[in-house]
Write a protein that holds these residues in place. Structure first.
Motif, PDB file in Angstrom:
ATOM      1  N   GLU A  12       0.834  -1.203   0.000  1.00 13.77           N
ATOM      2  CA  GLU A  12       0.000   0.000   0.000  1.00 13.77           C
ATOM      3  C   GLU A  12       0.871   1.256   0.000  1.00 13.77           C
ATOM      4  O   GLU A  12       0.604   2.211  -0.729  1.00 13.77           O
ATOM      5  N   VAL A  13       1.920   1.262   0.816  1.00 16.28           N
ATOM      6  CA  VAL A  13       2.840   2.399   0.852  1.00 16.28           C
ATOM      7  C   VAL A  13       3.512   2.579  -0.507  1.00 16.28           C
ATOM      8  O   VAL A  13       3.623   3.700  -1.022  1.00 16.28           O
ATOM      9  N   LEU A  14       3.931   1.471  -1.116  1.00 19.25           N
ATOM     10  CA  LEU A  14       4.590   1.562  -2.421  1.00 19.25           C
ATOM     11  C   LEU A  14       3.612   2.011  -3.499  1.00 19.25           C
ATOM     12  O   LEU A  14       3.966   2.782  -4.397  1.00 19.25           O
ATOM     13  N   ARG A  15       2.354   1.561  -3.413  1.00 24.50           N
ATOM     14  CA  ARG A  15       1.351   1.989  -4.391  1.00 24.50           C
ATOM     15  C   ARG A  15       1.130   3.494  -4.321  1.00 24.50           C
ATOM     16  O   ARG A  15       1.069   4.179  -5.352  1.00 24.50           O
ATOM     17  N   LEU A  70      -2.621   7.143   5.601  1.00 27.61           N
ATOM     18  CA  LEU A  70      -2.661   5.882   6.351  1.00 27.61           C
ATOM     19  C   LEU A  70      -2.681   6.083   7.866  1.00 27.61           C
ATOM     20  O   LEU A  70      -2.644   5.097   8.612  1.00 27.61           O
ATOM     21  N   TYR A  71      -2.723   7.349   8.299  1.00 29.40           N
ATOM     22  CA  TYR A  71      -2.756   7.670   9.733  1.00 29.40           C
ATOM     23  C   TYR A  71      -1.553   7.079  10.475  1.00 29.40           C
ATOM     24  O   TYR A  71      -1.696   6.481  11.546  1.00 29.40           O
ATOM     25  N   ALA A 101       6.189  11.210   1.523  1.00 25.50           N
ATOM     26  CA  ALA A 101       6.066  10.524   2.816  1.00 25.50           C
ATOM     27  C   ALA A 101       5.009  11.171   3.703  1.00 25.50           C
ATOM     28  O   ALA A 101       4.236  10.478   4.373  1.00 25.50           O
ATOM     29  N   MET A 102       4.936  12.491   3.703  1.00 25.15           N
ATOM     30  CA  MET A 102       3.954  13.197   4.531  1.00 25.15           C
ATOM     31  C   MET A 102       2.524  12.876   4.075  1.00 25.15           C
ATOM     32  O   MET A 102       1.637  12.599   4.891  1.00 25.15           O
ATOM     33  N   GLU A 103       2.296  12.889   2.761  1.00 19.76           N
ATOM     34  CA  GLU A 103       0.960  12.594   2.232  1.00 19.76           C
ATOM     35  C   GLU A 103       0.551  11.155   2.536  1.00 19.76           C
ATOM     36  O   GLU A 103      -0.600  10.881   2.889  1.00 19.76           O
ATOM     37  N   ILE A 104       1.501  10.231   2.393  1.00 20.08           N
ATOM     38  CA  ILE A 104       1.211   8.823   2.690  1.00 20.08           C
ATOM     39  C   ILE A 104       0.891   8.657   4.172  1.00 20.08           C
ATOM     40  O   ILE A 104      -0.047   7.953   4.552  1.00 20.08           O
ATOM     41  N   ALA A 105       1.683   9.334   5.017  1.00 19.16           N
ATOM     42  CA  ALA A 105       1.453   9.267   6.462  1.00 19.16           C
ATOM     43  C   ALA A 105       0.049   9.757   6.813  1.00 19.16           C
ATOM     44  O   ALA A 105      -0.663   9.136   7.609  1.00 19.16           O
ATOM     45  N   THR A 156       7.506   6.313  10.308  1.00 14.07           N
ATOM     46  CA  THR A 156       7.059   4.943  10.014  1.00 14.07           C
ATOM     47  C   THR A 156       6.993   4.706   8.508  1.00 14.07           C
ATOM     48  O   THR A 156       7.413   3.647   8.019  1.00 14.07           O
ATOM     49  N   ILE A 157       6.499   5.690   7.772  1.00 10.34           N
ATOM     50  CA  ILE A 157       6.419   5.565   6.316  1.00 10.34           C
ATOM     51  C   ILE A 157       7.820   5.450   5.716  1.00 10.34           C
ATOM     52  O   ILE A 157       8.062   4.610   4.836  1.00 10.34           O
ATOM     53  N   ARG A 158       8.748   6.256   6.208  1.00 13.93           N
ATOM     54  CA  ARG A 158      10.134   6.169   5.701  1.00 13.93           C
ATOM     55  C   ARG A 158      10.739   4.807   6.000  1.00 13.93           C
ATOM     56  O   ARG A 158      11.476   4.249   5.175  1.00 13.93           O
ATOM     57  N   ASN A 159      10.415   4.266   7.171  1.00 10.55           N
ATOM     58  CA  ASN A 159      10.913   2.928   7.507  1.00 10.55           C
ATOM     59  C   ASN A 159      10.334   1.881   6.562  1.00 10.55           C
ATOM     60  O   ASN A 159      11.040   0.967   6.116  1.00 10.55           O
TER      61      ASN A 159
END
Length: 201
Positions: free
Chosen positions: A147-150, A165-166, A158-162, A171-174
């Motif tokens: 999901e993160v890769l999609r 996904l709340y 990273a901020m938008e993904i965070a 965590t997203i960078r990890n």
């Protein structure tokens, strides 16, 4: 009559398929759709026996639409018709509980027979693709990593993904670091390329 919904974004291909299916005595195309967001509402309205879906559609993709159809209209069978003949794509289709999966370069007779078979509850999968999926590599990524890769592949940072996904940015960078490592990619862009080539995205 087998009522069919067809979702294909290329107008010439869609028109040709509608015309060819219209020649069959037992198949009636009740809806012809170019945008994935229109699929589920059309299924609810037209109640087709079989939904023939391309994967790569604007809006909702065909596999996501198939999963939703399974939930909201279990009487409608789903048949994926795609040019994406990769083992990972077939695995994703099976995860979405599709009833059939054939390639666009198949003869029209194979499509019509697949529609008939799927309409009576049989599962149809292109034999060569099934063999390659059997031999192909399993996706090493977890559903959350995918999901993160999609989201990354769609241009989100990273901020938008965070925010989506709340989760925290850290965590997203990890996750992205783990994904890059697992896929033995040079960077995030390379990770997206590898995942797409394998049919995991």
């Amino acid at each position: 009559m087998i009522k069919v919904l067809l979702a294909e974004d290329v107008q010439m291909v869609r028109g040709a398929l509608v015309a060819l299916l219209g020649l069959e005595h037992d198949i009636d195309v009740v809806a012809s759709i170019a945008n994935g967001d229109e699929i589920v509402p059309a299924v609810k309205e037209k109640e087709p026996n079989v939904a023939v879906l391309d994967i790569d559609l604007p809006g909702l993709d065909g596999l996501s639409a198939a999963a939703q159809i399974h939930d909201v209209a279990p009487g409608t069978r789903t048949l994926i018709l795609t040019s994406l003949g990769r083992p990972g794509t077939l695995r994703r289709a099976l995860d979405a509980r599709v009833n059939g999966f054939i390639l666009k370069d198949a003869p029209i007779s194979q499509l019509t027979e697949a529609i008939r078979a799927v309409s009576v509850g049989r599962r149809v999968i292109d034999s060569q693709l099934a063999l390659s999926a059997w031999d192909g590599d399993q996706c090493p990524l977890t559903p959350r990593e995918l999901e993160v890769l999609r989201l990354t592949s769609e241009g989100a940072d990273a901020m938008e993904i965070a925010n989506t996904l709340y989760l925290s940015v850290g965590t997203i960078r990890n996750y992205l670091t783990t994904v890059t490592t697992k896929l033995e990619a040079r960077n995030r862009i390379d990770a997206v390329r590898i995942a797409r080539k394998s049919g995991w995205l």
